[in-house]
Design an enzyme around this catalytic site. Sequence first.
Site, PDB file in Angstrom:
ATOM      1  N   GLU A  60       0.866  -1.195   0.000  1.00  0.00           N
ATOM      2  CA  GLU A  60       0.000   0.000   0.000  1.00  0.00           C
ATOM      3  C   GLU A  60       0.885   1.222   0.000  1.00  0.00           C
ATOM      4  OE1 GLU A  60      -2.871   0.888   3.099  1.00  0.00           O
ATOM      5  OE2 GLU A  60      -4.087  -0.778   2.404  1.00  0.00           O
TER       6      GLU A  60
ATOM      7  N   ARG B 278      -1.158   9.467   1.115  1.00  0.00           N
ATOM      8  CA  ARG B 278      -2.548   9.857   0.835  1.00  0.00           C
ATOM      9  C   ARG B 278      -2.756  11.356   0.703  1.00  0.00           C
ATOM     10  NH1 ARG B 278      -6.021   5.823   4.684  1.00  0.00           N
ATOM     11  NH2 ARG B 278      -5.661   4.081   3.299  1.00  0.00           N
TER      12      ARG B 278
END
Length: 543
Positions: free
Chosen positions: A139, A302
């Site tokens: 991720e 993010r």
Amino acid sequence: MNDKAIILKRSDLRRYLVPVNTAATQQLFTDCLIIGAGIAGLRAAIEAAAGGCEVMLVCKKTPQDSNTWNAQGGIASVLGSADSFASHIEDTLTTGCGLCSRDTVEQVVKNGPGLVKELLEWGTEFDKTKDGSISVTLEGGHSYARVAHALGDNTGRAIAQALLNKVRQFNNITLIENYYTIDLITNDDGVCLGVIGQNAAAAAEIIWAKTTILATGGAGKLYRETTNPDGATADGLAMATRAGAVLQDMEFMQFHPTTLYIAGASRALITETLRGEGAVLRDINNNAFMTEYHPDAELAPRDIVSRAILQQMLKTGSTHVFLDVRHLDKNYLAKRFPLISELVASFDIDINKDLIPVRPSAHYMVGGVKTDSLARTNIENLFACGEVASTGLHGANRLGSNSLLEGLVFGKIAGRQAAEHSKHINSATGLQKFRYDIPQSDRSRLDTGDVLNSLKSLMWRNVGIIRFAKPLTEAQEIISFWQRYVLDKVFDSPVGWECQNMLTVCLLMAKAAQARTESRGVHYRDDFPQTDDAKFKTHIEFE
Ligand SMILES: Cc1cc2nc3c(=O)[nH]c(=O)nc-3n(C[C@H](O)[C@H](O)[C@H](O)COP(=O)(O)OP(=O)(O)OC[C@H]3O[C@@H](n4cnc5c(N)ncnc54)[C@H](O)[C@@H]3O)c2cc1C
């Protein structure tokens, strides 16, 4: 990090949302009361019960209405042989932009593998590799594949289900659904003695407890665009601040870069691991733009991906961008991401041919009730764990898939501490005669539904992904105005209390965002785009 936190004053708040009168209210007694049945509350309940406590575990609706139940991508932990604690620690610290507590990061990372394996033993259906070990994926922000997933992209539900099954094996845990906790009750010395709430029959009820664990989860519902389910209305943060708990890092709301954007549909999350598997972000002109913003492109942290999407939307005058998975194996996607495949198909999007419309939305509350390494708050007898707590793990930004891990590790710690602490308290007698009256207000009434819609839009516009001084000031003025007309009233159902809680917490978030005149982690000030370590490598606290 600078040791000294920046201290802000929270505005004066009425101590309780509702009148309290022990003489006229049903009362229950327990050793350990846990508010919240997500990963943190469930894990805490198991530990407290194993430690010999009588446990009451309450949740607003059912355990399905939690962020945990909705978690998709997975839980981060060092499970592969090439990976190491040092690498997971380093990735967490890097993402946290100087505000993580190294001790907490080490504590969480090192406890991870054992607790994930325990989840497996308790029946969590983690996806496995051919050799039978837990399958891990990559991720954004992680240097190694270390995100364990279950039932494809149904990780949260699989974990919660296994924990619930375990909870049901303890006859000293009582799970109470449809219990709305209104406020923590403290005595004159500020010691937490339990809560006042409303039970499933809509009657007021006091639960006196030797120890109370706050595990009420997140606050995504403060924003118009969010991945969070209905219950994420920041109740725990609001009741904690009313009771005098210290809140920190309230300016750090993490926005998830990719949620499905179909006008009228809820903002379902499209998990980050899809980008880990090779999905590409394109703007409405079909331009794959992420390399213009960060060398790691789609796998950048993010906050960077969220801002890049927003900037690209502004550049192209569009309401969204697209995720492109057309080059990926369709059968593999259906197996690996069953939830997302089903969701997009329900909107007639064929992932072989069509692009998936996405945009960012509010996702994870990084800040919260300040806790120490034993999950203790500054209030005696009150512990906090999970998303409502601020343990120092995430710093100014959360590394993806670290939050389920945090809930698991600190849930266990909170449960154990509460059990230990309870042993030193004779009984949960509570307050014999306690009365708190609220005078009637003659100020006009506002429509709470209307206030809530406007509040969420205001937060999205003025306290959102990209922030400036003037909109932040304006937000505080407008929220303070609404507060004057809503916080002075007494409501008799969750809709009103949630509105009061949301107004309370939104003001703190806007104040903290105003005070941090720099950019760090998920907090981006367009008028102060640089990170200012000299002044701000520290926490902002509300006391
Ligand atoms: C769509 C989505 C996907 C995610 N994916 C991931 C992921 O892949 N990996 C990861 O690590 N994290 C993920 N997260 C974040 C993660 O799910 C949460 O941070 C975590 O589950 C929080 O757990 P918790 O136990 O603290 O709170 P929650 O699971 O939110 O539980 C909160 C509980 O508190 C109860 N509660 C709240 N207020 C009250 C009240 N007033 N009275 C009584 N009860 C109350 C609720 O009913 C609920 O039972 C995701 C989040 C979302 C929304």
